[in-house]
Design a protein around this motif. Structure first.
Motif, PDB file in Angstrom:
ATOM      1  N   GLU A 157       0.827  -1.202   0.000  1.00 13.71           N
ATOM      2  CA  GLU A 157       0.000   0.000   0.000  1.00 13.71           C
ATOM      3  C   GLU A 157       0.865   1.256   0.000  1.00 13.71           C
ATOM      4  O   GLU A 157       0.575   2.225  -0.716  1.00 13.71           O
ATOM      5  N   ILE A 158       1.923   1.230   0.781  1.00 13.52           N
ATOM      6  CA  ILE A 158       2.822   2.394   0.840  1.00 13.52           C
ATOM      7  C   ILE A 158       3.544   2.575  -0.487  1.00 13.52           C
ATOM      8  O   ILE A 158       3.679   3.698  -1.000  1.00 13.52           O
ATOM      9  N   ILE A 159       4.008   1.466  -1.072  1.00 10.00           N
ATOM     10  CA  ILE A 159       4.728   1.544  -2.341  1.00 10.00           C
ATOM     11  C   ILE A 159       3.816   2.043  -3.456  1.00 10.00           C
ATOM     12  O   ILE A 159       4.189   2.936  -4.235  1.00 10.00           O
ATOM     13  N   ARG A 160       2.603   1.499  -3.540  1.00 12.17           N
ATOM     14  CA  ARG A 160       1.682   1.925  -4.596  1.00 12.17           C
ATOM     15  C   ARG A 160       1.293   3.390  -4.440  1.00 12.17           C
ATOM     16  O   ARG A 160       1.112   4.114  -5.422  1.00 12.17           O
ATOM     17  N   ALA A 161       1.196   3.846  -3.188  1.00 14.18           N
ATOM     18  CA  ALA A 161       0.870   5.259  -2.948  1.00 14.18           C
ATOM     19  C   ALA A 161       1.982   6.163  -3.460  1.00 14.18           C
ATOM     20  O   ALA A 161       1.732   7.281  -3.925  1.00 14.18           O
ATOM     21  N   LYS A 162       3.218   5.651  -3.407  1.00 12.61           N
ATOM     22  CA  LYS A 162       4.345   6.465  -3.856  1.00 12.61           C
ATOM     23  C   LYS A 162       4.548   6.403  -5.369  1.00 12.61           C
ATOM     24  O   LYS A 162       4.739   7.431  -6.021  1.00 12.61           O
ATOM     25  N   THR A 167       1.439   1.835 -11.985  1.00 11.36           N
ATOM     26  CA  THR A 167       2.850   1.648 -12.327  1.00 11.36           C
ATOM     27  C   THR A 167       3.161   0.156 -12.406  1.00 11.36           C
ATOM     28  O   THR A 167       2.738  -0.618 -11.555  1.00 11.36           O
ATOM     29  N   THR A 168       3.888  -0.239 -13.450  1.00 10.66           N
ATOM     30  CA  THR A 168       4.145  -1.664 -13.678  1.00 10.66           C
ATOM     31  C   THR A 168       5.563  -2.055 -13.260  1.00 10.66           C
ATOM     32  O   THR A 168       6.484  -1.237 -13.242  1.00 10.66           O
TER      33      THR A 168
END
Length: 289
Positions: A157-162, A167-168
């Motif tokens: 969740e943190i990575i996708r928020a950043k 993003t692939t």
């Protein structure tokens, strides 16, 4: 066949009534009577999971013995295969873990109770729990699996928020001859990235690699399969010349320093030690922590 059985029984004759209590384990090939608390395990296929659960491994496959995450701890453990039957007999195992493609399953069964696991038949967390059942450590296995799933989901969740929900990420690997791109269940951290963290793979990777697990690439087509980020699984003793080509250097993920490198030899399993190792690398690679 009788030679192997007689040799094993002869070596074990002194155990007498001290044989460990057994239970019937429901394996994928049918019920197997196994020790409740195995003391001497020869593992030819799932050693990292067994090691993570504290199992006492006395014989291990060559591939695991060369894995840098385990090589120090397993340096004094005998390296064996399904063909080194006499060596396995000398180790006096009370449990053997193997894979269905191995040639001498029937002979291994003459030496000790033998349980076979087909890699990929179960998802990576269920597989660990299943090995926990075999070792009478199901509780520990479930607790780790539940904790890891929560940690990986939170990190995702943190990575996708950043980096962005759309993003692939592509997972690409080299060997001496060619390159590969992986689906969502072929180790190399794919289970973490795609299943647990919920990151996306490029559509062409989904089309070509998701079903079979991997897809072979020529250097020329790598740019088509490259995501916004690339996780590069590197064999340091493999052919790395592709990294010096213009084709590789001009991939946007490479030009934008969005390549996260992992050691292939330390990434080919999906056990707790490997997964905990990789999740730290991914968090640092995506978040810069």
């Amino acid at each position: 066949m009788e030679f192997f059985k007689a040799a094993f029984l002869g070596e074990s004759a002194n155990t007498g009534g001290n044989q460990p209590k057994t239970f019937t384990y429901q394996s994928e090939t049918g019920p197997v009577e196994v020790p409740t608390n195995p003391e001497r395990i020869v593992d030819l296929s799932s050693a990292p999971n067994v090691f993570a659960l504290g199992g006492n491994i006395v014989g291990v496959d060559q591939w695991t013995s060369m894995n840098p995450l385990f090589s120090e701890e397993l340096k004094d453990v005998e390296v064996v295969s399904d063909e080194s039957l006499e060596k396995i007999i000398e180790l006096e195992p009370d449990l053997i873990i193997a894979a269905p493609y191995m040639k001498n399953i029937d002979k291994l069964k003459e030496i000790a109770p033998t349980v076979v696991y087909t890699w990929g038949k179960l998802d990576y967390l269920t597989q660990h729990i299943e090995i926990g059942k075999l070792l009478n450590k199901e509780k520990e296995a479930r607790e780790w699996a539940e904790d890891f799933k929560k940690r990986a989901q939170a990190a995702g969740e943190i990575i996708r928020a950043k980096i962005g929900e759309n993003t692939t990420v592509s997972v690409i690997e080299n060997d001496d001859k060619q390159l590969y791109v992986f689906g969502n269940n072929w180790a190399r951290g794919t289970e973490i990235l795609y299943q647990a963290m919920g990151l996306k793979m490029p559509e062409i990777v989904k089309e070509k690699a998701l079903g079979p697990g991997y897809h072979t690439l020529s250097l020329e087509v790598v740019p088509e399969f490259a995501g916004d980020y690339i996780v590069l699984s590197k064999y340091s003793d493999g052919d790395l010349s592709f990294m010096e080509t213009d084709t590789w250097k001009n991939i946007p993920a490479v030009k934008n320093n969005r390549v996260i490198e992992i050691d292939s030899k330390a990434s080919t399993y999906s056990d707790p030690i490997t997964l905990d190792h990789l999740i730290e690398i991914f968090e640092k690679g995506f978040l810069g922590n």
